[in-house]
Design a protein around this motif. Structure first.
Motif, PDB file in Angstrom:
ATOM      1  N   GLU A  75      10.014   4.924   8.688  1.00 18.82           N
ATOM      2  CA  GLU A  75       9.260   4.749   9.803  1.00 18.82           C
ATOM      3  C   GLU A  75       8.725   6.020  10.304  1.00 18.82           C
ATOM      4  O   GLU A  75       9.375   7.198  10.104  1.00 18.82           O
ATOM      5  CB  GLU A  75      10.227   4.157  10.971  1.00 18.82           C
ATOM      6  CG  GLU A  75       9.480   3.797  12.126  1.00 18.82           C
ATOM      7  CD  GLU A  75      10.322   3.304  13.356  1.00 18.82           C
ATOM      8  OE1 GLU A  75       9.917   2.777  14.451  1.00 18.82           O
ATOM      9  OE2 GLU A  75      11.621   3.306  13.035  1.00 18.82           O
ATOM     10  N   HIS A  76       7.240   5.937  10.632  1.00 16.35           N
ATOM     11  CA  HIS A  76       6.597   6.997  11.144  1.00 16.35           C
ATOM     12  C   HIS A  76       5.812   6.549  11.939  1.00 16.35           C
ATOM     13  O   HIS A  76       5.494   5.352  12.458  1.00 16.35           O
ATOM     14  CB  HIS A  76       5.933   7.744   9.710  1.00 16.35           C
ATOM     15  CG  HIS A  76       5.266   6.755   8.913  1.00 16.35           C
ATOM     16  ND1 HIS A  76       4.066   6.438   9.238  1.00 16.35           N
ATOM     17  CD2 HIS A  76       5.698   6.255   7.708  1.00 16.35           C
ATOM     18  CE1 HIS A  76       3.610   5.717   8.202  1.00 16.35           C
ATOM     19  NE2 HIS A  76       4.599   5.503   7.466  1.00 16.35           N
ATOM     20  N   ALA A  77       4.860   7.407  12.410  1.00 18.39           N
ATOM     21  CA  ALA A  77       3.879   7.504  13.680  1.00 18.39           C
ATOM     22  C   ALA A  77       2.724   6.269  13.272  1.00 18.39           C
ATOM     23  O   ALA A  77       2.409   5.617  13.988  1.00 18.39           O
ATOM     24  CB  ALA A  77       3.137   8.659  13.867  1.00 18.39           C
ATOM     25  N   GLU A  78       2.255   6.200  12.042  1.00 18.76           N
ATOM     26  CA  GLU A  78       1.377   5.100  11.654  1.00 18.76           C
ATOM     27  C   GLU A  78       1.993   3.769  11.121  1.00 18.76           C
ATOM     28  O   GLU A  78       1.262   2.742  11.002  1.00 18.76           O
ATOM     29  CB  GLU A  78       0.600   5.553  10.146  1.00 18.76           C
ATOM     30  CG  GLU A  78      -0.188   6.814  10.765  1.00 18.76           C
ATOM     31  CD  GLU A  78      -0.806   7.422   9.326  1.00 18.76           C
ATOM     32  OE1 GLU A  78      -0.897   6.732   8.364  1.00 18.76           O
ATOM     33  OE2 GLU A  78      -1.135   8.846   9.441  1.00 18.76           O
ATOM     34  N   GLY A  79       3.232   3.676  11.298  1.00 20.58           N
ATOM     35  CA  GLY A  79       3.995   2.434  11.013  1.00 20.58           C
ATOM     36  C   GLY A  79       5.003   2.561  10.167  1.00 20.58           C
ATOM     37  O   GLY A  79       5.899   3.392  10.306  1.00 20.58           O
TER      38      GLY A  79
ATOM     39  N   MET B  51       6.141   7.555 -15.932  1.00 20.82           N
ATOM     40  CA  MET B  51       6.375   6.983 -14.701  1.00 20.82           C
ATOM     41  C   MET B  51       5.037   6.980 -13.565  1.00 20.82           C
ATOM     42  O   MET B  51       4.486   8.062 -13.715  1.00 20.82           O
ATOM     43  CB  MET B  51       7.498   7.835 -13.928  1.00 20.82           C
ATOM     44  CG  MET B  51       8.972   7.696 -14.193  1.00 20.82           C
ATOM     45  SD  MET B  51       9.433   5.861 -13.963  1.00 20.82           S
ATOM     46  CE  MET B  51      11.192   6.296 -14.396  1.00 20.82           C
ATOM     47  N   GLU B  52       5.130   5.999 -12.864  1.00  9.55           N
ATOM     48  CA  GLU B  52       4.168   5.738 -11.910  1.00  9.55           C
ATOM     49  C   GLU B  52       4.753   5.545 -10.416  1.00  9.55           C
ATOM     50  O   GLU B  52       5.747   5.224 -10.556  1.00  9.55           O
ATOM     51  CB  GLU B  52       3.139   4.321 -12.335  1.00  9.55           C
ATOM     52  CG  GLU B  52       2.516   4.557 -13.362  1.00  9.55           C
ATOM     53  CD  GLU B  52       1.580   3.329 -13.632  1.00  9.55           C
ATOM     54  OE1 GLU B  52       0.048   3.537 -13.071  1.00  9.55           O
ATOM     55  OE2 GLU B  52       2.088   2.339 -13.967  1.00  9.55           O
ATOM     56  N   TYR B  53       4.175   6.261  -9.589  1.00 15.57           N
ATOM     57  CA  TYR B  53       4.593   6.237  -8.176  1.00 15.57           C
ATOM     58  C   TYR B  53       3.585   5.535  -7.370  1.00 15.57           C
ATOM     59  O   TYR B  53       2.462   5.792  -7.405  1.00 15.57           O
ATOM     60  CB  TYR B  53       4.992   7.573  -7.831  1.00 15.57           C
ATOM     61  CG  TYR B  53       6.112   8.124  -8.390  1.00 15.57           C
ATOM     62  CD1 TYR B  53       7.562   7.868  -8.252  1.00 15.57           C
ATOM     63  CD2 TYR B  53       5.931   9.166  -9.727  1.00 15.57           C
ATOM     64  CE1 TYR B  53       8.525   8.479  -8.834  1.00 15.57           C
ATOM     65  CE2 TYR B  53       6.922   9.557 -10.489  1.00 15.57           C
ATOM     66  CZ  TYR B  53       8.223   9.187 -10.052  1.00 15.57           C
ATOM     67  OH  TYR B  53       9.361   9.852 -10.581  1.00 15.57           O
ATOM     68  N   ASN B  54       4.023   4.897  -6.446  1.00 22.15           N
ATOM     69  CA  ASN B  54       3.249   3.951  -5.473  1.00 22.15           C
ATOM     70  C   ASN B  54       3.665   4.225  -4.211  1.00 22.15           C
ATOM     71  O   ASN B  54       5.090   3.785  -4.056  1.00 22.15           O
ATOM     72  CB  ASN B  54       2.920   2.874  -5.817  1.00 22.15           C
ATOM     73  CG  ASN B  54       1.928   2.206  -5.119  1.00 22.15           C
ATOM     74  OD1 ASN B  54       1.219   2.893  -3.938  1.00 22.15           O
ATOM     75  ND2 ASN B  54       1.216   0.851  -5.254  1.00 22.15           N
ATOM     76  N   ILE B  55       3.050   4.384  -3.096  1.00 22.34           N
ATOM     77  CA  ILE B  55       3.485   4.389  -1.414  1.00 22.34           C
ATOM     78  C   ILE B  55       2.807   3.445  -0.818  1.00 22.34           C
ATOM     79  O   ILE B  55       1.390   3.670  -0.976  1.00 22.34           O
ATOM     80  CB  ILE B  55       3.643   5.627  -0.902  1.00 22.34           C
ATOM     81  CG1 ILE B  55       4.533   6.857  -1.907  1.00 22.34           C
ATOM     82  CG2 ILE B  55       3.847   5.586   0.543  1.00 22.34           C
ATOM     83  CD1 ILE B  55       4.403   8.210  -1.110  1.00 22.34           C
ATOM     84  N   VAL B  56       3.540   2.450  -0.334  1.00 24.24           N
ATOM     85  CA  VAL B  56       2.764   1.418   0.465  1.00 24.24           C
ATOM     86  C   VAL B  56       2.841   1.888   2.007  1.00 24.24           C
ATOM     87  O   VAL B  56       4.053   1.924   2.442  1.00 24.24           O
ATOM     88  CB  VAL B  56       3.316   0.198   0.400  1.00 24.24           C
ATOM     89  CG1 VAL B  56       2.540  -1.009   0.788  1.00 24.24           C
ATOM     90  CG2 VAL B  56       3.098  -0.340  -1.210  1.00 24.24           C
ATOM     91  N   VAL B  57       1.792   1.908   2.641  1.00 21.68           N
ATOM     92  CA  VAL B  57       1.922   2.048   4.194  1.00 21.68           C
ATOM     93  C   VAL B  57       1.310   1.045   4.901  1.00 21.68           C
ATOM     94  O   VAL B  57       0.422   0.417   4.578  1.00 21.68           O
ATOM     95  CB  VAL B  57       1.146   3.391   4.299  1.00 21.68           C
ATOM     96  CG1 VAL B  57       0.966   3.474   5.838  1.00 21.68           C
ATOM     97  CG2 VAL B  57       1.609   4.695   3.877  1.00 21.68           C
ATOM     98  N   ALA B  58       2.249   0.453   5.983  1.00 15.81           N
ATOM     99  CA  ALA B  58       1.620  -0.837   6.740  1.00 15.81           C
ATOM    100  C   ALA B  58       2.096  -0.552   8.011  1.00 15.81           C
ATOM    101  O   ALA B  58       3.000   0.174   8.439  1.00 15.81           O
ATOM    102  CB  ALA B  58       2.368  -1.937   6.270  1.00 15.81           C
ATOM    103  N   PRO B  59       1.211  -0.954   8.968  1.00 12.61           N
ATOM    104  CA  PRO B  59       1.626  -0.953  10.574  1.00 12.61           C
ATOM    105  C   PRO B  59       2.719  -1.690  10.851  1.00 12.61           C
ATOM    106  O   PRO B  59       3.298  -1.441  12.152  1.00 12.61           O
ATOM    107  CB  PRO B  59       0.210  -1.605  11.190  1.00 12.61           C
ATOM    108  CG  PRO B  59      -0.280  -2.530  10.267  1.00 12.61           C
ATOM    109  CD  PRO B  59       0.046  -2.063   8.826  1.00 12.61           C
ATOM    110  N   ASN B  60       3.172  -2.858  10.145  1.00 12.49           N
ATOM    111  CA  ASN B  60       4.464  -3.391  10.656  1.00 12.49           C
ATOM    112  C   ASN B  60       5.418  -3.772   9.487  1.00 12.49           C
ATOM    113  O   ASN B  60       4.972  -3.839   8.337  1.00 12.49           O
ATOM    114  CB  ASN B  60       4.135  -4.574  11.596  1.00 12.49           C
ATOM    115  CG  ASN B  60       3.158  -5.426  11.070  1.00 12.49           C
ATOM    116  OD1 ASN B  60       3.421  -5.952  10.035  1.00 12.49           O
ATOM    117  ND2 ASN B  60       2.414  -6.043  11.975  1.00 12.49           N
TER     118      ASN B  60
END
Length: 70
Positions: A34-38, A1-10
Motif C-alpha cells: 500500500e502506498h500513496a497512489e493506491g 526472468m521477467e518482472y512486472n509491477i501492477v499499480v492500481a488505485p484500489n
C-alpha cells in the motif's frame, strides 16, 4: 526472468488486473504493498513459461454430430 509491477488505485482493480496476467504465465512475488497512489503487486515470469503459453494450441470448438434417423 521477467518482472512486472501492477499499480492500481484500489484493491478490486488490482485483483482484476493481476487475474488477467495469470493465464500468461505470471506468478505473484511477495505481498500487496500500500502506498500513496493506491496498491501494487509484483509479478514474476520465467521466459520458458512465456514460450510454453505461446506453443499451446488453441482449443478448437467441438463439432456437433447430427444423427439423422430415416
Amino acid at each position: 526472468m521477467e518482472y512486472n509491477i501492477v499499480v492500481a488505485p484500489n484493491l478490486e482493480t488490482l485483483a482484476t488486473e493481476v487475474a488477467v496476467l495469470f493465464p500468461q504465465g505470471w506468478k505473484l512475488k511477495g505481498g500487496i504493498i500500500e502506498h500513496a497512489e493506491g496498491f501494487s503487486q509484483q509479478l514474476i515470469r520465467k521466459t520458458s513459461d512465456k514460450l510454453k503459453h505461446r506453443q499451446m494450441p488453441e482449443p478448437r470448438a467441438k463439432q456437433r454430430r447430427t444423427k439423422w434417423i430415416e
